[in-house]
Design an enzyme around this catalytic site. Structure first.
Site, short mmCIF file in Angstrom:
data_model
loop_
_atom_site.label_atom_id
_atom_site.label_comp_id
_atom_site.label_asym_id
_atom_site.label_seq_id
_atom_site.Cartn_x
_atom_site.Cartn_y
_atom_site.Cartn_z
N HIS A 269 0.80 -1.27 -0.14
CA HIS A 269 -0.11 0.19 -0.08
C HIS A 269 0.70 1.30 0.17
O HIS A 269 0.71 2.21 0.78
CB HIS A 269 -0.96 0.06 1.12
CG HIS A 269 -1.87 -1.09 1.21
ND1 HIS A 269 -2.57 -1.51 -0.11
CD2 HIS A 269 -2.72 -1.76 1.92
CE1 HIS A 269 -3.49 -2.29 0.11
NE2 HIS A 269 -3.67 -2.56 1.51
N HIS B 224 -9.62 1.81 1.01
CA HIS B 224 -9.61 0.76 1.78
C HIS B 224 -10.60 0.74 2.97
O HIS B 224 -10.25 0.52 4.08
CB HIS B 224 -8.32 0.69 2.54
CG HIS B 224 -7.60 -0.67 2.85
ND1 HIS B 224 -8.13 -1.62 3.89
CD2 HIS B 224 -6.78 -1.29 2.28
CE1 HIS B 224 -7.54 -2.77 3.96
NE2 HIS B 224 -6.79 -2.70 2.96
N GLU C 7 -11.44 -3.75 -2.47
CA GLU C 7 -10.76 -2.90 -3.09
C GLU C 7 -10.42 -3.15 -4.54
O GLU C 7 -10.21 -3.84 -5.04
CB GLU C 7 -9.38 -3.06 -2.46
CG GLU C 7 -9.31 -2.96 -0.99
CD GLU C 7 -8.28 -3.78 -0.18
OE1 GLU C 7 -6.74 -3.12 -0.79
OE2 GLU C 7 -8.43 -4.73 0.39
#
Length: 373
Positions: A128, A202, A340
């Site tokens: 991420h 998220h 996601e």
């Protein structure tokens, strides 16, 4: 890269919640301060029966409230009630994710003959965007109203070399609550040097309400005939495989927990589901339906449409009871799930995957719509 659709609802219309709520101009308030004194603000929005609160820290959706079949509201996203809790160790609750959503294997990739080494924060991998990704940035936020819609325009500039990524990246993300109560997210980015980009959101969903317990009875449908298997580090091993005959087949819908305890090596690696589904529609110019999540008990349903070619379904496997939400209840394994929308994990190292390359003069665009009924 995916292209943003034309028109306020793309090629797919979100259904109404069943009653009308007049849109309200976004309201700004001080939420807290970082250790260096930086002020973090919270914006409250309401439209079409959906109520949302967004932080300038991480672009975080702190709260998203919708009614059940009886009209009773609950917060259907996990989060915290202080800045300190988010800074101390949030597992990306509600955050904007970048510069690269999901994992890049060994924290490195080669672009135009140059190897780039990234911030490593997930074993040997970069997750991420690294240890200080966009989820920890303080975003500039501007409210807007546009006809029946209300929303926020968030912007952030990521410097060349930040977390190891090349190029100065200018990012603009628009959160829109439509007159029908849908939450639309439009992403845009430009760069001054070739780089890779994969932006997502998220949010952890529990349609029965945060802190209410497991989502294993939620029913999930994913329009995907293939997924990308992973190794023990949750990095895709290569080409997608068929979901038919495996626990990963959600094409006709089933409960989240139906096959969760199957003795499947992929489930053992991730302690549940934490994989990328290869959406049948591929990358599209406008958002198209890809997934539906329903809580039979409350009657709440979430439908997702996107321009992206992939969907990461994460079943909340690493929640361990140590984090406590605003209602004072701890979050345990399986108490929420994430959906996601994305390009595939480790794409910079997998030439056969849809490209995440962005060059100067190009504009990254992506759109995802969340509809609540």
């Amino acid at each position: 890269m995916s292209s943003r659709s034309s028109g306020p609802a793309g090629r797919w219309s979100a259904g109404p919640l069943g009653f009308s709520t007049r849109g309200r101009n976004p309201v700004k308030e001080l939420f807290g301060k970082l250790a260096d004194g930086t002020e973090i603000h919270r914006w409250s929005l309401e439209n079409g029966g959906t109520r949302m609160k967004v932080l300038s820290y991480g672009g975080i959706v702190q709260s998203l409230r919708t009614p059940d079949r009886e009209g009773r509201y609950a917060d259907i996203s996990l989060g915290f009630d202080t800045v300190e809790d988010y800074v101390a160790g949030s597992p990306y609750f509600g955050a904007l994710i970048g510069r690269y959503g999901n994992r890049i294997g060994a924290g490195r990739f080669t672009l135009d003959g140059t190897e780039y080494r990234l911030s490593v924060n997930d074993g040997d991998n970069s997750l991420h965007g690294g240890a200080a990704g966009f989820d920890r940035a303080v975003w500039d936020v501007e409210p807007f109203t546009d006809g029946p819609d209300v929303g926020l325009r968030l912007s952030h500039t990521s410097a060349d070399g930040e977390q190891g990524y090349p190029g100065t990246l200018d990012v603009r993300v628009t959160y829109t609550l439509t007159g029908r109560g849908a939450w639309r997210v439009d992403y845009e980015a430009t760069t001054d040097k070739a780089t890779v980009v994969n932006l997502t959101s998220h949010v952890y969903w529990n349609l029965a309400g945060e802190g209410s317990g497991s989502v294993h009875d939620h029913e999930l449908t994913i329009a995907a005939s293939r997924y990308t298997p992973v190794d023990s580090g949750l990095i895709p091993t290569g080409e997608p495989v068929e979901v038919a005959g495996t626990p990963f087949d959600f094409r006709t819908g089933k409960t989240v927990g139906a096959d969760l305890r199957e003795a499947d090596r992929q489930l053992l690696y991730a302690k549940g589901f934490d994989h990328n589904w290869v959406l049948d529609k591929g990358a599209t110019a406008g958002p198209e339906w890809v997934a539906t999540l329903t809580d039979p008990a409350s009657g709440r349903t979430l439908k997702i449409a996107t321009t992206e070619p992939g969907l990461q379904f994460y079943s909340g496997n690493f929640l361990d009871g140590t984090l406590v939400g605003p209602t004072g209840r701890s979050y345990r394994q399986g108490d929420a799930l994430c959906l996601e929308t994305q390009h595939f994990p480790d794409s910079p190292n997998k030439p056969s995957y849809p490209s995440t390359l962005l060059r100067p003069g190009q504009t990254y665009r992506s759109t995802t719509i969340h509809s609540f009924t």
